[in-house]
Design an enzyme around this catalytic site. Structure first.
Site, short mmCIF file in Angstrom:
data_model
loop_
_atom_site.label_atom_id
_atom_site.label_comp_id
_atom_site.label_asym_id
_atom_site.label_seq_id
_atom_site.Cartn_x
_atom_site.Cartn_y
_atom_site.Cartn_z
CG ASN A 48 42.88 29.92 31.85
OD1 ASN A 48 42.93 29.14 32.81
ND2 ASN A 48 43.93 30.19 31.09
CE LYS A 105 51.19 24.32 32.45
NZ LYS A 105 50.03 24.83 33.22
CE LYS A 124 41.50 27.75 28.53
NZ LYS A 124 42.42 26.66 28.88
CB CYS A 151 48.58 32.00 32.75
SG CYS A 151 49.18 31.27 34.29
O1 RRO Z 1 50.01 26.94 35.07
C1 RRO Z 1 49.06 27.56 35.62
O2 RRO Z 1 49.15 28.02 36.77
C2 RRO Z 1 47.81 27.83 34.92
C3 RRO Z 1 47.74 28.32 33.63
BR1 RRO Z 1 49.25 28.59 32.57
C4 RRO Z 1 46.48 28.66 33.08
O3 RRO Z 1 46.34 29.12 31.94
N1 RRO Z 1 45.39 28.46 33.86
C5 RRO Z 1 45.45 27.96 35.10
O4 RRO Z 1 44.41 27.81 35.75
N2 RRO Z 1 46.69 27.64 35.63
#
Ligand code: RRO
Length: 330
Positions: free
Chosen positions: A211, A57, A182, A148
């Protein structure tokens, strides 16, 4: 010996191994960061599966609880999430992976734990985390998450081209271990050109696209309410909805990046055929998010079998027989 006349290869002659950097993996399949990789329990379950490799994660310096629930919902053809980067902190993932690698070494097993994802809340937090990793014995891939969509008040770095270049300049002024990024999805060929030009300035190991598609909105008609709570229901879209955007990003970057920078394909994979299509577009590894969340780690066995059967039916012996060889109509 009689001449081989059957139209396809026997199972034993098909080799699913995949290569990235100095590693050979048993197959090209991985989890997408964020799915089934929060803690030791989930990571150990992935390790028992047929996944070829595993990513942790995305981590910040400090552990985070993330956004309020409900923050994930299954949709008709995919998912929406606004997790908000819940994670156990970078030290947890570094310690876990180093321990798991030692464990595998003792058993003379090739480790699947070769990817640590990092997502600082600011450029300076990313630098702090990478400085920390530079000082540890960890030598394998770091996946720097520039995409993100769900941290309130924090834009996706991958949509700020000059800030991305500045961050990578800072990173590569001191960081010497294999690093991938990413990225969020892009929707304009000029953006592929501009981002690939920036990425080609740096000694990146790989680029992982895509992503989730940020800031979609899913609605429950009966209650006339958004289905997730954070950000008034706005969240990242994954699953089948995003497959064609993902394939275009894999192909778009594969064609534009220096060949030393590999591509990892992520987005909309729910079958061996989807993996085959990502590989045709040039992916070296293929990650599974939404459908791993739906099916659990047994999905890797099914998808590996489906990929094997497609390769058998097409007489392909190795992934490199077709990887990156997508044809166009004249
Ligand atoms: O944790 C999230 O809300 C999240 C992350 Br870090 C990401 O890179 N992509 C996503 O869809 N959710």
């Amino acid at each position: 010996m009689t001449k081989e006349t059957t139209p396809h290869h026997s199972s034993e002659s098909i080799d699913l191994t995949a290569h990235l950097g100095r590693f050979t993996f048993s197959n090209c399949l991985m989890n997408a960061s964020g799915v089934y990789c929060f803690d030791a329990d989930e990571l150990n379950e992935l390790n028992q599966s047929k996944a070829g490799a595993i990513v942790t994660k995305s981590a910040t310096v400090e552990k985070r609880t993330g956004n309020p629930e409900p923050r994930y919902a299954t949709l008709t053809h995919g998912s929406i999430n606004s997790m908000g980067l819940p994670n156990l902190g970078i030290d947890y993932y570094i310690d876990f992976v180093l321990m798991a690698q030692l464990d595998d070494q003792a058993k003379e097993k090739d480790s699947k734990f070769r990817f640590i994802s990092v997502s600082g809340l600011s450029p300076s937090e990313n630098i702090d985390i990478l400085q920390k990793i530079q000082g540890t014995p960890y030598q394998d891939f770091v996946e720097l998450n520039l995409s993100c969509p769900n941290v309130i008040g924090e834009p996706q770095m991958g949509y700020n081209f000059s800030a991305t270049r500045r961050l990578l300049e800072q990173v590569f002024s001191f960081y010497t271990k294999p690093l991938g990024v990413k990225l969020p999805p892009y929707f304009d060929l000029v953006h592929f050109d501009q981002m690939a030009t920036i990425l080609n300035e740096f000694p990146l190991a790989y680029v992982n696209v895509i992503n989730s598609i940020g800031n979609g909105l899913a609605i429950d008609t009966e209650t006339e309410t958004a289905v997730i709570k954070p950000k008034n229901g706005f969240g990242g879209i994954g699953g089948d909805y995003v497959k064609h955007t993902a394939l275009a990003n894999v192909k778009g970057f594969y064609d534009r990046l220096d060949p030393t920078i590999k591509v990892i394909g992520t987005g909309g994979v729910e079958s061996g055929e989807d993996v085959f299509q990502h590989l045709l577009c040039g992916a070296s590894m293929v990650q599974i998010g939404t459908s791993l969340h739906e099916e659990g780690p047994e999905i890797f066995e099914r998808i590996e079998r489906e990929l094997h059967d497609i390769m058998a039916s097409k007489n392909y012996k190795t992934i490199d027989d077709f990887r990156g060889k997508l044809k166009s109509l004249m």
